[in-house]
Write an enzyme that holds these catalytic residues in place. Structure first.
Site, PDB file in Angstrom:
ATOM      1  CB  CYS A   2      -1.033  10.251 -11.715  1.00  0.00           C
ATOM      2  SG  CYS A   2      -0.461   8.993 -10.538  1.00  0.00           S
ATOM      3  CD  GLU A  60      -1.929  14.706   1.888  1.00  0.00           C
ATOM      4  OE1 GLU A  60      -2.991  14.074   1.720  1.00  0.00           O
ATOM      5  OE2 GLU A  60      -0.919  14.183   2.382  1.00  0.00           O
TER       6      GLU A  60
HETATM    7 ZN   LIG Z   1      -0.486  10.115   0.212  1.00  0.00          ZN
HETATM    8 ZN   LIG Z   2       1.816   8.775 -10.681  1.00  0.00          ZN
END
Ligand SMILES: [Zn+2]
Ligand SMILES: [Zn+2]
Lengths: 446, 184
Positions: free
Chosen positions: B169, B132
């Site tokens: 990411c 989150e």
């Molecule tokens: Zn999510």
């Molecule tokens: Zn990722």
């Protein structure tokens, strides 16, 4: 990678905002609408990969919206949101083309999977459309037939230019197969997995041609009930083939030039700028240079489209291709009529060789089709061929002796199934002489 | 906005593993993490017909209590959360925004009729909080199933992924595309 676009259509604000957040986090670009009417309006913001549509809404409900979507944008994938009690309506929605429905409240995993399946199906459908176009393109078009030096030269040019992005103008009398050449260029190009979209500029009334090319928004003019994509937009990624480019009206020449320069345009009655990446191939039976001279064709447009030029010889300049073409059309119509193929008699073959063919390959095809219909038995005789061929053939015009000789030799060779000794006997010359003539005229046997 | 992250345990919920959670979230996000308690009137977000709590409204309320100039805040609760349309959510965040809320109710093994397992619960809580927070940093779901940003709609999906952001990411975190920069 481009984000998939989704539209969420629901009258409840809390549903819209929570689904919006959910799909944003899943990497979507999200648009929301509070009912069917609002959704239709917002379709103008561009194509959506997916729509999530609530069934019960004021003003325009989900079922009505689905009906309208089918008319406006058949490519969009729709997932229906429904209350548990409304499953009957959800089933109706499926019949109207919705991909699937989920009942409120929906399990996140079910929603996630339905969305993924919907996107996958959309991808496959788009791929299928492309494949189907590709297959029909290859199977429906007659192959380009001809072993004559003239056609060999044309095919060399096609191969050279196909791989490039250059605009091509194909010139030739009507019936010479200009569209086949355009398709061959497309099929040999890196764009071959995208569609080739053809527009015959001479066959469409001027008033409709503009919408045909550029598309229109709903209400752009009387009778424009739905949004329509134009051929330029549909050719995105592929090839735009403008046949009879010489017939394009003056006003549209300006519009077309602008699109060719920027690859951007708007639909009629629209404001949204649309980008289309296409390669242009044109064809004409007119003398474009003469049209430019008399100022009925814009010079700037002429230079833009005429980067590369291919001249298709008329059939009377490649009579040696007639036997092969004839055999191809005999086979084609025999198959479609469910009859055995017929053989040309020597007389019928000579008749075909001595005719002038103003309508070129198309006229030959029509003649063979007629002969296959009216002819008795398993042979095509002179009287089976359309009368026009017989009458004109009595006085072959502008025909050189060489052309007559090469045509006759081809004809006899076909008749004798390519047996040179046998053909030489029929022709009354020796084998060596016949071989020399076959070489001289570039006649292909068998 | 500071880089600090506040893990706010709601009302009387304060598990024994809160310090482990703090440490591991700090390691995964490379940020300073603080733990505190936050009192919220949960009853106001209760939907009696489904015996669940409205995550979006709860999140909005938490943000009202967020100290001025504070960084990211993640509310952690034991009650079951939902958003309209969906049957439940493990958590809720705002993409590129400072607030998030995570429920541990469905992270308990015994919720699924299995023997209780505190360390598994902690593993899952770390992943959900880091996930989150990733949304708060502007990340969307990641196709790498082992990345903490991969989408989890089953608790088993949570167990599949690591509690770290994958290199792609991390790269996005270090160089956010224009659209992801969110000034709060
Ligand atoms: Zn999510
Ligand atoms: Zn990722």
């Amino acid at each position: 990678m481009k984000k998939p676009r989704i539209m969420i259509v629901d009258d409840e604000q809390s549903v819209r905002s929570s689904l919006r957040e959910w799909f944003l986090e899943d990497g979507f670009e999200v648009e929301t609408a509070e009912d069917g009417l609002d959704a239709l309006k917002k379709l103008d913001t561009g194509p959506f990969d997916l729509m999530i549509v609530d069934l019960k809404m004021p003003r325009m409900d989900g079922i009505t919206l689905l009906r309208r979507l089918r008319e406006v944008d058949p490519g969009g994938t729709v997932i229906i949101l429904t209350a548990f009690a409304a499953v009957d309506t959800a089933v109706e929605a499926l019949k109207l083309g919705a991909f699937d429905y989920v009942t409120k409240p929906v399990d996140p995993d079910e929603l996630s999977h339905t969305v993924r399946r919907a996107l996958e199906q959309k991808r496959l459908t788009e791929e299928n459309v492309r494949l189907r176009e590709k297959v029909s393109e290859l199977s429906s078009s007659s192959p380009i037939i001809g072993g004559s030096p003239a056609m060999g030269h044309v095919m060399d040019l096609v191969c050279t230019v196909a791989e490039t992005e250059a605009s091509v103008v194909i010139r030739g009398e009507s019936g010479t197969g200009k569209e086949l050449i355009a398709r061959a260029i497309h099929a040999g190009s890196p764009r071959r997995f995208f569609p080739i979209v053809a527009v015959n500029c001479g066959a469409i009334p001027e008033t409709l041609l503009e919408s045909e090319l550029f598309g229109h928004e709903k209400g752009a003019y009387t009778g424009a009930h739905y949004r329509r994509k134009g051929k330029i937009e549909l050719a995105n990624g592929g090839t735009l083939f403008l046949d009879e480019i010489g017939e394009i009206p003056a006003k549209m020449q300006v519009d077309l030039l602008r699109v060719l320069e920027s690859h951007r345009f708007t639909r009629l009655g629209g404001t949204q700028e649309i980008v289309s990446d296409f390669r242009l191939v044109c064809a004409t039976n007119r003398n474009l240079e003469a049209l430019v001279q008399e100022e009925s064709f814009r010079e700037d447009l002429y230079y833009r489209i005429n980067v590369f030029s291919i001249d298709l010889p008329p059939l009377r300049e490649r009579l040696e291709d007639i036997p092969l073409l004839t055999e191809h059309f005999v086979d084609k119509y025999a198959r479609s009529m469910g009859k055995p193929p017929k053989q040309m008699t020597v007389e019928a073959g000579e008749l075909l060789q001595s005719y002038d063919w103003p309508g070129n390959v198309r006229e030959l095809e029509n003649a063979i089709e007629r002969a296959m219909v009216v002819g008795q038995g398993n042979r095509i005789r002179p009287e089976d061929l359309p009368l026009r061929v017989e009458q004109d053939a009595v006085r072959p015009r502008n025909r050189s002796l060489d052309a007559l000789e090469s045509g006759h030799i081809s004809c006899v060779l076909r008749e004798e199934s390519g047996n040179v000794s046998q053909a030489a006997r029929v022709l009354g010359i020796d084998r060596g002489t016949l071989y020399n003539k076959i070489k001289k005229y570039g006649i292909k046997s068998g | 906005m500071t880089d600090e992250i506040l893990l706010a345990f709601l009302n009387d919920f304060r598990p024994s593993w809160s310090e482990d959670l703090r440490r591991r979230v700090g390691a995964a996000t490379d940020r300073f993490v603080r733990v505190d308690s936050l009192r919220v009137d949960l009853q106001r977000f209760h939907a009696p017909e489904r015996e669940q709590y409205h995550a979006t409204l709860l999140l909005a309320e938490m943000l009202r209590h967020r100290p001025a100039g504070a960084g990211h805040i993640v509310g952690i609760t034991e009650v079951d959360l939902f958003i309209p349309v969906l049957t439940f959510v493990f958590g809720q965040a705002q993409l590129g925004g400072p607030g998030a809320v995570v429920s541990v109710m469905r992270l308990h093994a015994d919720y699924y009729g299995l023997p209780a397992n505190e360390s598994l619960l902690l593993d899952r809580a770390v992943k959900e909080v880091v996930h989150e927070l990733g949304h708060g940093f502007g990340l969307v779901h990641c196709p790498d199933y082992s990345c903490v940003m991969s989408s989890s709609t089953y608790v088993e999906d949570v167990d599949l992924k690591a509690e770290r952001y994958c290199p792609d990411c991390l790269d996005l975190l270090a160089n956010p595309p224009e659209s992801r920069v969110n000034v709060v």
